[in-house]
Every structure is written in C-alpha cells, then in structure tokens.
Design an enzyme around this catalytic site. Structure first.
Site, PDB file in Angstrom:
ATOM      1  N   HIS A 117     -29.959  44.717  -3.986  1.00  0.00           N
ATOM      2  CA  HIS A 117     -28.631  44.283  -3.523  1.00  0.00           C
ATOM      3  C   HIS A 117     -28.708  43.852  -2.053  1.00  0.00           C
ATOM      4  O   HIS A 117     -28.115  42.853  -1.663  1.00  0.00           O
ATOM      5  CB  HIS A 117     -27.618  45.434  -3.606  1.00  0.00           C
ATOM      6  CG  HIS A 117     -27.266  45.853  -4.996  1.00  0.00           C
ATOM      7  ND1 HIS A 117     -27.585  47.097  -5.498  1.00  0.00           N
ATOM      8  CD2 HIS A 117     -26.608  45.208  -5.986  1.00  0.00           C
ATOM      9  CE1 HIS A 117     -27.133  47.195  -6.728  1.00  0.00           C
ATOM     10  NE2 HIS A 117     -26.542  46.077  -7.062  1.00  0.00           N
TER      11      HIS A 117
ATOM     12  N   GLN B 144     -26.277  36.589 -17.307  1.00  0.00           N
ATOM     13  CA  GLN B 144     -25.023  36.717 -16.549  1.00  0.00           C
ATOM     14  C   GLN B 144     -24.904  35.581 -15.519  1.00  0.00           C
ATOM     15  O   GLN B 144     -23.844  34.967 -15.359  1.00  0.00           O
ATOM     16  CB  GLN B 144     -24.986  38.077 -15.843  1.00  0.00           C
ATOM     17  CG  GLN B 144     -23.897  38.203 -14.803  1.00  0.00           C
ATOM     18  CD  GLN B 144     -23.793  39.598 -14.214  1.00  0.00           C
ATOM     19  OE1 GLN B 144     -23.230  40.479 -14.847  1.00  0.00           O
ATOM     20  NE2 GLN B 144     -24.323  39.826 -13.033  1.00  0.00           N
TER      21      GLN B 144
ATOM     22  N   SER C 129     -32.861  48.302 -10.141  1.00  0.00           N
ATOM     23  CA  SER C 129     -31.603  48.397 -10.870  1.00  0.00           C
ATOM     24  C   SER C 129     -30.936  49.713 -10.499  1.00  0.00           C
ATOM     25  O   SER C 129     -31.630  50.724 -10.287  1.00  0.00           O
ATOM     26  CB  SER C 129     -31.897  48.385 -12.372  1.00  0.00           C
ATOM     27  OG  SER C 129     -30.777  48.851 -13.084  1.00  0.00           O
TER      28      SER C 129
END
Ligand code: PAF
Length: 283
Positions: A37, A156, A188
């Site tokens: 992230h 996605q 993840s």
C-alpha cells in the site's frame, strides 16, 4: 495528519485544495496497510500534490460473513504507518458503514462487459458489484484526479478501468506493479492472518507461477494448467481453487495462443482458511 470520517467534510476539504489548483490522488484501501500500500501512496505522492487514502472495509464486496468479520481493522496503526511516508500531504478518509451506505448497505448492479464473470466473479458472488459500488462512491465524494490500484487484484483493476469508462468518471486509473516479500509472496493484508506454517508454505504460489510462465513459452495453456493442478494436488497445506491463463484485456481463458495477444496467469489458493490470490504477466 487529518483523518476524516464524514463524506461531507472530506469532500469540502478536498474541494478547497482543488480550488487552489492542487492535484489530488487517491489510494482506496481496506486498511491493514503494508509496504505494498505504501508503494501505491509513494507513487501517488510523486504524481499529485495531495493524496487521499481511504481506509474502509467495504461490507458489500464480501460474500462470506466470517471473512468480513475477521478482516483486520487497524486504523491507528495504519495512520502511524502513513505518517512515516508524509504527515502533511496525506489525508485519510476512514468512514463508517453508515456514512457511506446511509442505512442501505447494498450494492448497485453493474455491467462490466463480462469481465465480472471470470475468475473471482465465479468464486466470490456479488464481489465486483460491491467493489464497483464503493469505488464509484469514493470517486463521487473525493473526485480525485488520479487513483492508484495494485496489479495483485488485476481483475479488479480492469473492472475499475471499465467502470470509469462506462460511467465517464473524470479520473485517471493507474495500475501499479505487485509488491512482493523477498520470498516472492505477494503482499496482502490477509498475510497477517496466516498461521506460521501457512506463511512458510505460501511462497510456493509465486514459485509455481514463475515456472508456469516459463512452461507457457513452449506448451499450451491446457498443458501448463495441468502441470499446476498436479503441483497443488500433492501439496500438504495449499489447496488450489483455480489456475487460469487468460487474455489480459478480456480476461477470457486462452483457447489458442496468438503472439498478437497479451496473456496473464491467475491463481487463487486456500492456505488453511485464508484465500490468497496472485497473478503473473506471461508475455
Ligand atoms: O482492493 C481493495 O482493497 C478493495 O477492493 C478496494 C478497492 C479498496 C474497494 O473496497
């Protein structure tokens, strides 16, 4: 670092920045932030003056209540981690379910031209309607110039590009490379829930994908899939849900290879109760 929990206040704050001519990037997340992230946030900060990171475990994209309940929620830690990247140019939006869904926690129905019926769409009922609903809502609230998504969720990413195209949303979607642990395991938030023996076993997934990529140079998609099935059939801890070689733009399974097309291999594996996905570019 400002943390907003209400759509009206963040929407006004972002609007004020944009009216000064500042660009706004967005990194939508479900929290339990990790290095993957942070890499999205760092890329977004390079390309925008301010970055909004949303932290919201979106109930409508879960088809499994236990998975939703057990999804890690670590807001304070997430904010501290974001501060290590930048304290002033990151804004956090951590809404409640009510702020987003206003008492009606249901998905909108979308037509993503068939992208939604492949792979994850087959195994996670309603998942992409939930993702489409929340991402569209975020884009309406924040109105970012650009939004950043990881290629780990490649399906996605393609679906969000389709959402933006079909609904003519004024945002540029930027896909970012998968961030991996040194042992190859794709980063993840779910990895934190792996028991030690599964955490040790999980790098086998990417190792297998890399060999599958080499085999795809000389073998048919069917033969490569058969080989992958066999690798997992004899594995003590990892259970293969699907392995598929697909056209990277339509996500349709390959029937006959063509050197004019771009292919990707996709995999979903259960490591105990935890479902892990990964993918690799093949050509
Ligand atoms: O990839 C995720 O973390 C989620 O699906 C997203 C895009 C934040 C929507 O809830």
């Amino acid at each position: 670092m400002k943390v907003y929990t209400e759509k009206n206040t963040i929407s006004n704050a972002v609007e004020a920045l944009k009216s000064k001519g500042l660009s706004v990037g967005m990194v939508p997340t479900m929290g339990a932030l990790h290095e993957g992230h942070l890499q999205l946030v760092i890329r977004a900060l390079k390309e925008n003056d301010t970055v909004v990171v949303s932290i919201f475990v979106n109930p409508t994209q879960f088809d499994n209540k236990t998975d939703l309940d057990k999804y890690p929620r670590t807001l304070e830690k997430d904010v501290e981690l974001l501060k290590t990247v930048s304290n002033h140019t990151i804004i956090v939006y951590a809404p409640t379910v009510d702020d987003i869904y206003e008492g009606n926690t249901v998905s909108q129905s979308f037509d993503f031209d068939g992208l939604e019926f492949e792979m994850e769409g087959k195994f996670r009922h309603g998942h992409f309607d939930g993702v489409g609903t929340i991402v569209k809502r975020f884009f309406e609230i924040i109105k970012p110039n650009k939004a950043y998504f990881g290629e780990k969720d490649f399906q996605q990413l393609q679906i969000i590009k389709k959402l933006v195209e079909k609904h003519q949303l004024p945002v540029v979607i930027v896909g970012c490379k998968i961030h991996r642990e040194t042992n190859g395991l794709a980063m993840s938030s779910r990895n934190t829930r792996l028991k030690p023996e599964y955490l040790e076993a999980a790098p086998f997934i990417y190792k297998t994908l890399k060999i599958a990529k080499t085999k795809f140079g000389t073998k048919s998609a069917g033969k490569v899939s058969e080989w992958v099935d066999n690798q997992f059939a004899t594995h003590d801890l990892l259970e293969l849900e699907y392995f598929l070689i697909a056209d990277a733009s339509t996500l349709k399974p390959v029937k006959r290879k063509s050197n004019k097309k771009t292919y990707r291999a996709f995999i979903a594996v259960y490591a105990g109760e935890i479902r892990l996905i990964d993918n690799i570019a093949l050509n």
